[in-house]
Design a protein around this motif. Structure first.
Motif, PDB file in Angstrom:
ATOM      1  N   LEU A  92      -6.740   0.200  -0.329  1.00  0.00           N
ATOM      2  CA  LEU A  92      -6.669   0.346   1.128  1.00  0.00           C
ATOM      3  C   LEU A  92      -7.777   1.268   1.636  1.00  0.00           C
ATOM      4  N   ALA A  93      -8.027   2.362   0.902  1.00  0.00           N
ATOM      5  CA  ALA A  93      -9.066   3.300   1.318  1.00  0.00           C
ATOM      6  C   ALA A  93     -10.438   2.644   1.335  1.00  0.00           C
ATOM      7  N   VAL A  94     -10.745   1.891   0.279  1.00  0.00           N
ATOM      8  CA  VAL A  94     -12.058   1.234   0.195  1.00  0.00           C
ATOM      9  C   VAL A  94     -12.236   0.254   1.357  1.00  0.00           C
ATOM     10  N   MET A  95     -11.180  -0.497   1.678  1.00  0.00           N
ATOM     11  CA  MET A  95     -11.281  -1.435   2.799  1.00  0.00           C
ATOM     12  C   MET A  95     -11.523  -0.717   4.121  1.00  0.00           C
ATOM     13  N   MET A  96     -10.809   0.380   4.344  1.00  0.00           N
ATOM     14  CA  MET A  96     -10.991   1.134   5.589  1.00  0.00           C
ATOM     15  C   MET A  96     -12.406   1.718   5.664  1.00  0.00           C
ATOM     16  N   LEU A  97     -12.914   2.224   4.537  1.00  0.00           N
ATOM     17  CA  LEU A  97     -14.216   2.884   4.543  1.00  0.00           C
ATOM     18  C   LEU A  97     -15.373   1.899   4.658  1.00  0.00           C
ATOM     19  N   THR A  98     -15.200   0.701   4.114  1.00  0.00           N
ATOM     20  CA  THR A  98     -16.276  -0.290   4.176  1.00  0.00           C
ATOM     21  C   THR A  98     -16.221  -1.139   5.432  1.00  0.00           C
ATOM     22  N   GLY A  99     -15.086  -1.109   6.136  1.00  0.00           N
ATOM     23  CA  GLY A  99     -14.960  -1.921   7.342  1.00  0.00           C
ATOM     24  C   GLY A  99     -14.534  -3.345   7.078  1.00  0.00           C
ATOM     25  N   TRP A 100     -14.316  -3.692   5.795  1.00  0.00           N
ATOM     26  CA  TRP A 100     -13.828  -5.042   5.455  1.00  0.00           C
ATOM     27  C   TRP A 100     -12.308  -4.971   5.402  1.00  0.00           C
ATOM     28  N   THR A 101     -11.673  -5.371   6.498  1.00  0.00           N
ATOM     29  CA  THR A 101     -10.226  -5.165   6.624  1.00  0.00           C
ATOM     30  C   THR A 101      -9.481  -6.423   7.075  1.00  0.00           C
ATOM     31  N   PRO A 102      -9.668  -7.545   6.369  1.00  0.00           N
ATOM     32  CA  PRO A 102      -8.847  -8.709   6.726  1.00  0.00           C
ATOM     33  C   PRO A 102      -7.371  -8.423   6.490  1.00  0.00           C
ATOM     34  N   LEU A 103      -6.532  -8.919   7.375  1.00  0.00           N
ATOM     35  CA  LEU A 103      -5.107  -8.622   7.285  1.00  0.00           C
ATOM     36  C   LEU A 103      -4.493  -9.044   5.956  1.00  0.00           C
ATOM     37  N   PRO A 104      -4.836 -10.209   5.389  1.00  0.00           N
ATOM     38  CA  PRO A 104      -4.253 -10.572   4.083  1.00  0.00           C
ATOM     39  C   PRO A 104      -4.601  -9.574   2.983  1.00  0.00           C
ATOM     40  N   ALA A 105      -5.844  -9.059   2.987  1.00  0.00           N
ATOM     41  CA  ALA A 105      -6.234  -8.099   1.960  1.00  0.00           C
ATOM     42  C   ALA A 105      -5.505  -6.770   2.147  1.00  0.00           C
ATOM     43  N   LEU A 106      -5.401  -6.296   3.385  1.00  0.00           N
ATOM     44  CA  LEU A 106      -4.636  -5.081   3.653  1.00  0.00           C
ATOM     45  C   LEU A 106      -3.193  -5.237   3.185  1.00  0.00           C
ATOM     46  N   SER A 107      -2.620  -6.401   3.465  1.00  0.00           N
ATOM     47  CA  SER A 107      -1.232  -6.653   3.091  1.00  0.00           C
ATOM     48  C   SER A 107      -1.061  -6.696   1.576  1.00  0.00           C
ATOM     49  N   ALA A 108      -2.034  -7.270   0.869  1.00  0.00           N
ATOM     50  CA  ALA A 108      -1.950  -7.357  -0.588  1.00  0.00           C
ATOM     51  C   ALA A 108      -1.996  -5.966  -1.220  1.00  0.00           C
ATOM     52  N   ALA A 109      -2.877  -5.102  -0.722  1.00  0.00           N
ATOM     53  CA  ALA A 109      -2.956  -3.742  -1.260  1.00  0.00           C
ATOM     54  C   ALA A 109      -1.683  -2.968  -0.955  1.00  0.00           C
ATOM     55  N   ALA A 110      -1.153  -3.144   0.252  1.00  0.00           N
ATOM     56  CA  ALA A 110       0.107  -2.492   0.602  1.00  0.00           C
ATOM     57  C   ALA A 110       1.244  -3.003  -0.282  1.00  0.00           C
ATOM     58  N   ALA A 111       1.209  -4.289  -0.624  1.00  0.00           N
ATOM     59  CA  ALA A 111       2.237  -4.855  -1.492  1.00  0.00           C
ATOM     60  C   ALA A 111       2.193  -4.231  -2.874  1.00  0.00           C
ATOM     61  N   LEU A 112       0.998  -3.943  -3.387  1.00  0.00           N
ATOM     62  CA  LEU A 112       0.880  -3.297  -4.696  1.00  0.00           C
ATOM     63  C   LEU A 112       1.533  -1.918  -4.675  1.00  0.00           C
ATOM     64  N   ALA A 113       1.335  -1.195  -3.571  1.00  0.00           N
ATOM     65  CA  ALA A 113       1.992   0.107  -3.435  1.00  0.00           C
ATOM     66  C   ALA A 113       3.509  -0.044  -3.419  1.00  0.00           C
ATOM     67  N   GLY A 114       4.000  -1.091  -2.753  1.00  0.00           N
ATOM     68  CA  GLY A 114       5.441  -1.327  -2.717  1.00  0.00           C
ATOM     69  C   GLY A 114       6.016  -1.639  -4.083  1.00  0.00           C
ATOM     70  N   ILE A 115       5.301  -2.439  -4.870  1.00  0.00           N
ATOM     71  CA  ILE A 115       5.762  -2.762  -6.225  1.00  0.00           C
ATOM     72  C   ILE A 115       5.835  -1.503  -7.081  1.00  0.00           C
ATOM     73  N   SER A 116       4.854  -0.628  -6.930  1.00  0.00           N
ATOM     74  CA  SER A 116       4.848   0.597  -7.728  1.00  0.00           C
ATOM     75  C   SER A 116       6.038   1.485  -7.395  1.00  0.00           C
ATOM     76  N   THR A 117       6.441   1.520  -6.138  1.00  0.00           N
ATOM     77  CA  THR A 117       7.628   2.293  -5.763  1.00  0.00           C
ATOM     78  C   THR A 117       8.868   1.724  -6.430  1.00  0.00           C
ATOM     79  N   ALA A 118       8.953   0.390  -6.487  1.00  0.00           N
ATOM     80  CA  ALA A 118      10.096  -0.258  -7.131  1.00  0.00           C
ATOM     81  C   ALA A 118      10.165   0.069  -8.611  1.00  0.00           C
ATOM     82  N   ILE A 119       9.038   0.294  -9.221  1.00  0.00           N
ATOM     83  CA  ILE A 119       9.008   0.628 -10.637  1.00  0.00           C
ATOM     84  C   ILE A 119       9.365   2.091 -10.867  1.00  0.00           C
ATOM     85  N   THR A 120       8.866   2.959  -9.988  1.00  0.00           N
ATOM     86  CA  THR A 120       8.962   4.399 -10.220  1.00  0.00           C
ATOM     87  C   THR A 120      10.324   4.977  -9.884  1.00  0.00           C
TER      88      THR A 120
END
Length: 415
Positions: free
Chosen positions: A97-125
């Motif tokens: 998510l940080a790299v997308m914000m810093l580079t300006g490449w922020t398509p909604l599907p990509a933002l959502s995919a990175a956010a989903a990875l964070a959600g999966i990690s919470t489910a594991i932890t």
């Protein structure tokens, strides 16, 4: 006799100190994320409240979908390794998510995919964390251990809310998200140093995942106090996700002055959670679940104040009260579960707890923006308060909630 000095003696245990340090750093990373993500997304060209709702929902849904799997994994494998993997996955999601914000490449599907990875990690932890605490902390010190872990987490929330808002204002959401990812990576490295004795690790038997889930469900549904409070929280979390995730930041942007005002709100809540630790270290109620449920009523207060356009100092004070109440609730709830649920099933029951509590959260996120459009932001926040109050009243009707008594070691008078 309970004393604060005696409570701090638990810090001399190296394993507990290591877990506490890792969890505190991880929570510091988490505390940067809400302000950075909310205002980072809202600051994108053409972004609206609906854009933020989609990204937050993309994080919340995978967390729910994988939560039960996380519980099974944590009951089968060494929980230290499961937690380590979860922290590293979390770091990867926020770095993306940080790299997308810093580079300006922020398509909604990509933002959502990175956010989903964070959600999966919470489910594991999270299920692994609930289960690993009784492996490290003696039974008669569980409430102290939970309270000290909460103290570290809450101190991180205070520091993170202040630094997160400042970082967003001075450097932008991308750098704040990058800092979050680095903290999760450090937490993972610390967890990697945690070593449990072979006999203390969970011993999973050769069952199918479905059989493990059925066993966990049997433990969960056999205790009325658990499933009633989980049902209560499914509605409360829906309201809180809408209020904290979308409606609150939206109102802050519209009328309160933007990210600094919302950071002040989150800081007030976080300071309240620190004060709550001092209460939870001393409080040993005979009916811990009843007291915990009663402490849910103040969760409505900040939304009432926001809905009636109260001054910012009053809103922050309401957030402080919310923080105190929720911290004491969390310590009482975690300690009761760890004492009442068999160790071999604890992570699975915890995963059912989180899944049930969070299952309507994405609905709150999705409905928040339309509700703000059709009813108004303030009116929608008042609706969140009504949901909190009614769901809490309903939970108090349960005999299991009202009558569950703590074991004798938990009923000492306040000293």
């Amino acid at each position: 006799m309970h004393s604060y000095l005696g409570d701090l003696g638990l810090l001399r245990d190296r394993r507990f100190a290591l877990l506490l340090t890792a969890r505190t750093i991880s929570m510091l990373g988490s505390s940067f994320a809400p302000v950075a993500l909310a205002f980072g997304v809202l600051g994108l060209p053409g972004a609206t409240a609906s854009t933020l709702s989609v990204v937050l929902t993309a994080e919340a849904l995978p967390m729910l979908v994988f939560m039960l799997v996380g519980g099974v994994i944590a009951d089968r494998l060494p929980r230290q390794r499961v937690m380590m993997a979860g922290e590293f996955l979390m770091a990867a999601g926020w770095f993306a998510l940080a790299v997308m914000m810093l580079t300006g490449w922020t398509p909604l599907p990509a933002l959502s995919a990175a956010a989903a990875l964070a959600g999966i990690s919470t489910a594991i932890t999270f299920p692994a964390l609930t289960g690993i605490i009784p492996e490290i902390v003696p039974t008669d010190r569980l409430q102290t251990g939970n309270a000290l872990l909460a103290l570290g987490a809450n101190a991180s929330r205070v520091l993170g809310a202040v630094l997160g808002g400042g970082t967003v204002v001075l450097f932008g959401g991308g750098w704040a998200l990058m800092a979050s990812g680095a903290m999760f990576a450090v937490a993972g490295l610390l967890i990697a140093q945690l070593r449990l004795k072979p006999g203390e690790r969970p011993r999973g038997e050769a069952h199918s995942m479905l059989a493990d889930l059925r066993d966990g469900w049997r433990e969960f549904r056999s205790r009325q106090w658990i499933w009633v409070v989980v049902a209560q929280f499914s509605l409360m979390v829906m309201a809180i996700q809408a209020g904290h995730g979308v409606l609150g930041p939206l109102l802050a942007k519209e009328t309160l002055g933007g990210p600094l005002a919302w950071s002040a709100f989150l800081t007030g809540e976080a300071v309240g959670t620190i004060a709550g630790v001092l209460v939870s270290l001393r409080l040993r109620p005979r009916r811990p679940v009843l007291v915990a449920v009663l402490l849910c009523f103040p969760a409505a207060l900040p939304y009432v104040l926001l809905g009636f356009d109260a001054p910012i100092w009053a809103i922050v004070a309401g957030a402080f009260v919310l923080g105190v109440s929720f911290d004491v609730f969390g310590v009482l709830w975690q300690t009761t579960m760890q004492r009442e649920i068999p160790a071999e099933s604890l992570s699975r029951v915890s995963s059912y707890d989180v899944l049930g509590s969070m299952m309507f959260g994405p609905i709150g996120l999705l409905l928040a923006a339309p509700a703000a459009t059709f009813f108004g932001t303030e009116e929608s926040l008042l609706g969140c308060a009504v949901i909190v109050v009614l769901s809490t009243l309903a939970a108090l009707l349960s005999p299991g909630v009202r009558n569950l008594r703590a074991p004798r070691l938990q009923t000492a008078d306040l000293k």
